[in-house]
Write a protein that holds these residues in place. Sequence first.
Motif, PDB file in Angstrom:
ATOM      1  N   PRO A  23     -17.031  26.146  29.175  1.00  0.00           N
ATOM      2  CA  PRO A  23     -16.035  26.904  29.950  1.00  0.00           C
ATOM      3  C   PRO A  23     -15.259  26.031  30.929  1.00  0.00           C
ATOM      4  CG  PRO A  23     -18.098  28.127  29.808  1.00  0.00           C
ATOM      5  CD  PRO A  23     -18.376  26.753  29.274  1.00  0.00           C
ATOM      6  N   ARG A  24     -15.945  25.059  31.556  1.00  0.00           N
ATOM      7  CA  ARG A  24     -15.246  24.162  32.492  1.00  0.00           C
ATOM      8  C   ARG A  24     -14.322  23.213  31.741  1.00  0.00           C
ATOM      9  NH1 ARG A  24     -20.302  22.019  35.730  1.00  0.00           N
ATOM     10  NH2 ARG A  24     -21.355  22.963  33.930  1.00  0.00           N
ATOM     11  N   TYR A  25     -14.732  22.811  30.551  1.00  0.00           N
ATOM     12  CA  TYR A  25     -13.839  21.985  29.728  1.00  0.00           C
ATOM     13  C   TYR A  25     -12.560  22.764  29.387  1.00  0.00           C
ATOM     14  CZ  TYR A  25     -17.852  18.844  28.852  1.00  0.00           C
ATOM     15  OH  TYR A  25     -18.901  17.969  28.972  1.00  0.00           O
ATOM     16  N   SER A  26     -12.726  24.036  29.063  1.00  0.00           N
ATOM     17  CA  SER A  26     -11.571  24.865  28.710  1.00  0.00           C
ATOM     18  C   SER A  26     -10.609  25.005  29.886  1.00  0.00           C
ATOM     19  CB  SER A  26     -12.028  26.254  28.243  1.00  0.00           C
ATOM     20  OG  SER A  26     -12.787  26.172  27.061  1.00  0.00           O
ATOM     21  N   ASP A  27     -11.150  25.226  31.085  1.00  0.00           N
ATOM     22  CA  ASP A  27     -10.306  25.330  32.280  1.00  0.00           C
ATOM     23  C   ASP A  27      -9.548  24.028  32.527  1.00  0.00           C
ATOM     24  OD1 ASP A  27     -11.199  27.896  32.652  1.00  0.00           O
ATOM     25  OD2 ASP A  27     -12.704  27.364  34.164  1.00  0.00           O
ATOM     26  N   LEU A  28     -10.250  22.907  32.375  1.00  0.00           N
ATOM     27  CA  LEU A  28      -9.617  21.605  32.577  1.00  0.00           C
ATOM     28  C   LEU A  28      -8.509  21.388  31.543  1.00  0.00           C
ATOM     29  CD1 LEU A  28      -9.459  18.795  33.870  1.00  0.00           C
ATOM     30  CD2 LEU A  28     -11.236  18.054  32.244  1.00  0.00           C
ATOM     31  N   LEU A  29      -8.787  21.741  30.303  1.00  0.00           N
ATOM     32  CA  LEU A  29      -7.796  21.565  29.242  1.00  0.00           C
ATOM     33  C   LEU A  29      -6.536  22.375  29.530  1.00  0.00           C
ATOM     34  CD1 LEU A  29      -7.044  20.413  26.473  1.00  0.00           C
ATOM     35  CD2 LEU A  29      -8.179  22.385  25.430  1.00  0.00           C
ATOM     36  N   ALA A  30      -6.685  23.619  29.944  1.00  0.00           N
ATOM     37  CA  ALA A  30      -5.526  24.473  30.236  1.00  0.00           C
ATOM     38  C   ALA A  30      -4.692  23.885  31.372  1.00  0.00           C
ATOM     39  CB  ALA A  30      -5.993  25.884  30.585  1.00  0.00           C
ATOM     40  N   SER A  31      -5.364  23.403  32.413  1.00  0.00           N
ATOM     41  CA  SER A  31      -4.644  22.814  33.544  1.00  0.00           C
ATOM     42  C   SER A  31      -3.883  21.561  33.126  1.00  0.00           C
ATOM     43  CB  SER A  31      -5.622  22.475  34.679  1.00  0.00           C
ATOM     44  OG  SER A  31      -6.227  23.635  35.196  1.00  0.00           O
ATOM     45  N   MET A  32      -4.505  20.717  32.331  1.00  0.00           N
ATOM     46  CA  MET A  32      -3.850  19.481  31.904  1.00  0.00           C
ATOM     47  C   MET A  32      -2.697  19.761  30.941  1.00  0.00           C
ATOM     48  SD  MET A  32      -4.855  16.787  33.414  1.00  0.00           S
ATOM     49  CE  MET A  32      -4.130  15.572  32.301  1.00  0.00           C
ATOM     50  N   GLU A  33      -2.853  20.762  30.093  1.00  0.00           N
ATOM     51  CA  GLU A  33      -1.747  21.133  29.202  1.00  0.00           C
ATOM     52  C   GLU A  33      -0.528  21.548  30.016  1.00  0.00           C
ATOM     53  OE1 GLU A  33      -2.626  24.036  26.269  1.00  0.00           O
ATOM     54  OE2 GLU A  33      -4.063  22.791  25.189  1.00  0.00           O
ATOM     55  N   ASN A  34      -0.736  22.381  31.030  1.00  0.00           N
ATOM     56  CA  ASN A  34       0.379  22.835  31.864  1.00  0.00           C
ATOM     57  C   ASN A  34       1.040  21.677  32.593  1.00  0.00           C
ATOM     58  OD1 ASN A  34       0.019  25.538  31.135  1.00  0.00           O
ATOM     59  ND2 ASN A  34      -1.388  25.944  32.831  1.00  0.00           N
ATOM     60  N   ARG A  35       0.250  20.774  33.126  1.00  0.00           N
ATOM     61  CA  ARG A  35       0.816  19.644  33.873  1.00  0.00           C
ATOM     62  C   ARG A  35       1.529  18.676  32.933  1.00  0.00           C
ATOM     63  NH1 ARG A  35      -3.196  18.426  39.019  1.00  0.00           N
ATOM     64  NH2 ARG A  35      -3.847  20.600  39.313  1.00  0.00           N
ATOM     65  N   LEU A  36       0.986  18.506  31.752  1.00  0.00           N
ATOM     66  CA  LEU A  36       1.618  17.613  30.794  1.00  0.00           C
ATOM     67  C   LEU A  36       2.966  18.177  30.344  1.00  0.00           C
ATOM     68  CD1 LEU A  36       1.455  15.061  29.101  1.00  0.00           C
ATOM     69  CD2 LEU A  36       0.110  16.333  27.409  1.00  0.00           C
ATOM     70  N   ARG A  37       3.017  19.472  30.053  1.00  0.00           N
ATOM     71  CA  ARG A  37       4.289  20.091  29.669  1.00  0.00           C
ATOM     72  C   ARG A  37       5.315  19.948  30.792  1.00  0.00           C
ATOM     73  NH1 ARG A  37       0.933  24.149  27.355  1.00  0.00           N
ATOM     74  NH2 ARG A  37       1.109  24.181  25.079  1.00  0.00           N
TER      75      ARG A  37
END
Length: 416
Positions: A23-37
């Motif tokens: 679950p923490r990996y998923s939260d991190l992934l979502a945050s990084m996707e948004n920042r990368l976009r």
Amino acid sequence: MGDCTEGIPDKGALKKVYEGRKPRYSDLLASMENRLRAALEKDRLFPIVKGRIKSFDSYYAKLLRILRSAKASGKRPIPITDIVALRVVCPFLGDLKRAEAAIASSFTVLDVERKVSERSFREFGYESIHILVELPQDLRDDSLGFDSQAVEVQLRTILQEAWAEVEHELVYKAEFTPFDEPMKRKLAALNANLSLSDIIFQEILDYQRRLNSELEKRRTSFYGKIEDAMDKPFEESTADESSAARVERRSPTSERLNSSSMDDLLLSALSAHNREDFEGAARIYGEILSLNPDRSIAAVVHKHRGMAYFSQSLYKEAIAEFSASLELDAKDHKAAYYRGVVKSVLQDFLGATSDFDIALSVNPYHFFSLYRRAMAYWHLGDYVQALADADAALKLEPGNEQATRLKELALRKMKL
């Protein structure tokens, strides 16, 4: 998590911990996707951005490979940095450099690996860019168990991504890989075709950008000529045609272009046009027409040659070219509009309204056709129709100064 240098890592215990962190990996992934976009969009890049969390089985298999390699070399195990990974998939090769620069401007880059061809048939010359970026301070979490506070970002074109997906199924996952030379050559040929396609797509894009740049310059110059020939005399309340701006002619293009491709000829014509070498541009447009292009291309070339003639104040020749364009493409509202403009300059206002009618029958939302028809009606003394067209034009471009002024003049003539 990967710091296990002695003994066999307990798969069951590791899996329990790993799955608990998902679950923490998923939260991190979502945050990084948004920042990368967001980082890419700042540079007006809108590629596909996707991410994934490494499955435990893939993680464990990689861990074993790293430990085996470290034991054989006597070195410390390398860190696993792709538990959370992102991929940026761009349409064109040129976008990869821009994406890499955009990432570097928004994140701290720890390492860049450019995976190019090796002698194995697995690679076949494809380049894939892997960027290791440091996690932003607010996203760091020691409880994630990362070997380093970083995530991997891969950059690929759409075709590179397609090859990677297929190659992963055919080669990476397979127990057997093709070992006979004919099969290797087939795979190599397939990859070479994809690589060549990437290069060709980029060349086409570069050509289109050069072409569009020249077209925009030509369009701006042409509209300036229209304003000089029509708007200034109108604003000065005089019908004296001598008020149309004289265009300084540049030395005509003289080089022979017969051996050039049609694309090269078109770029040369537009370039000459933008240098205000209208005579040279008209000659090259004629050379293109001598190659007997299909109707759609011929229609465009006739239209452009008409614009070159108009810029030289060769109005009858311009009308002939715009008419030829319309014969080939009756749905080209701009050719009809341009012919109406020339007729207006020649004070054939009734003929001009007919051409603007044609243009508006194809594109009823063309502001300039409405505005120029309103002006033609004003010159004909039909102030009611001039007012109606000015009102319609202002619906498309509220506050337009020229249309507003024409409306006021029509109202004044009607004494309303």
